[in-house]
Design a protein around this motif. Structure first.
Motif, mmCIF file in Angstrom:
data_model
loop_
_atom_site.group_PDB
_atom_site.id
_atom_site.type_symbol
_atom_site.label_atom_id
_atom_site.label_comp_id
_atom_site.label_asym_id
_atom_site.label_seq_id
_atom_site.Cartn_x
_atom_site.Cartn_y
_atom_site.Cartn_z
ATOM 1 N N ASN A 78 0.851 -1.150 -0.072
ATOM 2 C CA ASN A 78 0.101 0.023 -0.057
ATOM 3 C C ASN A 78 0.967 1.157 -0.040
ATOM 4 O O ASN A 78 0.998 1.817 0.931
ATOM 5 N N ARG A 79 1.588 1.615 -1.035
ATOM 6 C CA ARG A 79 2.498 2.569 -1.027
ATOM 7 C C ARG A 79 2.365 2.889 -2.748
ATOM 8 O O ARG A 79 2.809 2.105 -3.465
ATOM 9 N N GLY A 80 1.703 4.155 -2.692
ATOM 10 C CA GLY A 80 1.510 4.585 -4.322
ATOM 11 C C GLY A 80 0.545 3.893 -5.090
ATOM 12 O O GLY A 80 -0.526 3.347 -4.519
ATOM 13 N N GLU A 81 0.451 3.704 -6.201
ATOM 14 C CA GLU A 81 -0.655 3.316 -7.009
ATOM 15 C C GLU A 81 -0.296 1.950 -7.730
ATOM 16 O O GLU A 81 0.746 1.774 -8.528
ATOM 17 N N ALA A 83 1.179 -0.940 -6.452
ATOM 18 C CA ALA A 83 2.531 -1.089 -6.117
ATOM 19 C C ALA A 83 2.912 -2.282 -5.815
ATOM 20 O O ALA A 83 2.070 -2.889 -5.089
ATOM 21 N N GLU A 85 6.533 -4.273 -3.763
ATOM 22 C CA GLU A 85 7.885 -4.164 -3.114
ATOM 23 C C GLU A 85 8.788 -5.434 -3.903
ATOM 24 O O GLU A 85 8.206 -6.615 -3.397
ATOM 25 N N GLN A 118 1.952 -1.045 -11.615
ATOM 26 C CA GLN A 118 2.566 0.010 -12.077
ATOM 27 C C GLN A 118 3.845 0.738 -11.589
ATOM 28 O O GLN A 118 4.428 1.357 -12.151
ATOM 29 N N GLN A 119 3.963 0.304 -10.155
ATOM 30 C CA GLN A 119 5.052 0.798 -9.417
ATOM 31 C C GLN A 119 5.793 -0.395 -8.771
ATOM 32 O O GLN A 119 5.129 -1.164 -8.141
ATOM 33 N N TRP A 121 8.881 -0.536 -5.820
ATOM 34 C CA TRP A 121 9.557 -0.150 -4.780
ATOM 35 C C TRP A 121 10.818 -1.318 -4.360
ATOM 36 O O TRP A 121 10.222 -2.457 -4.564
ATOM 37 N N GLU A 143 14.018 7.571 -3.631
ATOM 38 C CA GLU A 143 12.809 8.009 -3.207
ATOM 39 C C GLU A 143 13.199 8.288 -1.345
ATOM 40 O O GLU A 143 14.103 7.854 -1.000
ATOM 41 N N VAL A 156 11.962 3.679 -6.373
ATOM 42 C CA VAL A 156 10.887 3.479 -7.206
ATOM 43 C C VAL A 156 11.096 3.417 -8.662
ATOM 44 O O VAL A 156 11.926 4.078 -8.935
ATOM 45 N N TYR A 158 8.652 3.244 -12.027
ATOM 46 C CA TYR A 158 7.183 3.498 -12.616
ATOM 47 C C TYR A 158 7.111 2.587 -14.039
ATOM 48 O O TYR A 158 7.895 2.729 -14.856
#
Length: 160
Positions: A78-81, A83, A85, A118-119, A121, A143, A156, A158
């Motif tokens: 739950n970090r960005g859109e 996303a 890790e 889409q992202q 991390w 980041e 990060v 994208y």
């Protein structure tokens, strides 16, 4: 996942891999003077089903001559859109410098993109010089907001 790179097999984690995968990660951490944290930062390695498989992530091991020599994983965060890790990307010293880490990162990115994320991390430590170079040379941007105590860098990327 079942992919070959030279004479290495990259495959999905299985229950029987738990101890051997943990040993690889623990060894690499100690090599760099970082601590193995089974009750904190490394709990996910001992609970792959809960942290990765149940959340829509993946955990892979790399085998060479029936020995686990590396790991790589990701899970949604739950970090960005949309996303994820990337986590637990470790290779034993004996298999570094042959392009395996680069190949593993590319395979992780492809799997992540195929699932519509889409992202991406990544948290790491400056002392892991090879990892930092790998991420920076593959389009990962520095980041802020490191969440893991032994890490001091977060990146990060994208995806299009």
């Amino acid at each position: 996942m079942r992919e070959h790179y030279r004479d290495f097999l990259i495959r999905n984690w299985e229950k029987g891999d738990r101890t051997r995968a943990a040993a690889v990660i623990s060894y690499v951490l100690s090599e760099y003077g970082l601590g193995w944290e089974p009750n904190d930062a490394d709990r996910d390695v001992l609970q792959v089903e809960e942290f990765y498989l149940a959340t829509g992530g993946e955990f892979w091991v790399i085998e060479h001559q029936s020995q686990i020599v590396g790991t790589g994983a990701y899970y949604p965060i739950n970090r960005g859109e949309k996303a994820v890790e990337i986590r637990k990307m470790y290779l034993l010293p004996s298999v570094r410098g042959i392009g395996l880490g680069k190949y593993l990162l590319q395979q992780l990115e492809a799997a992540i993109a195929n699932r519509g994320f889409q992202q991406i991390w990544i948290e790491t430590a400056s002392i892991l010089v090879e990892a930092v170079k790998l991420y920076e040379s593959h389009g990962y941007q520095p980041e802020t907001g490191v969440e893991t105590a032994r890490c001091d860098r977060v990146y990060v990327k994208y995806l299009d």
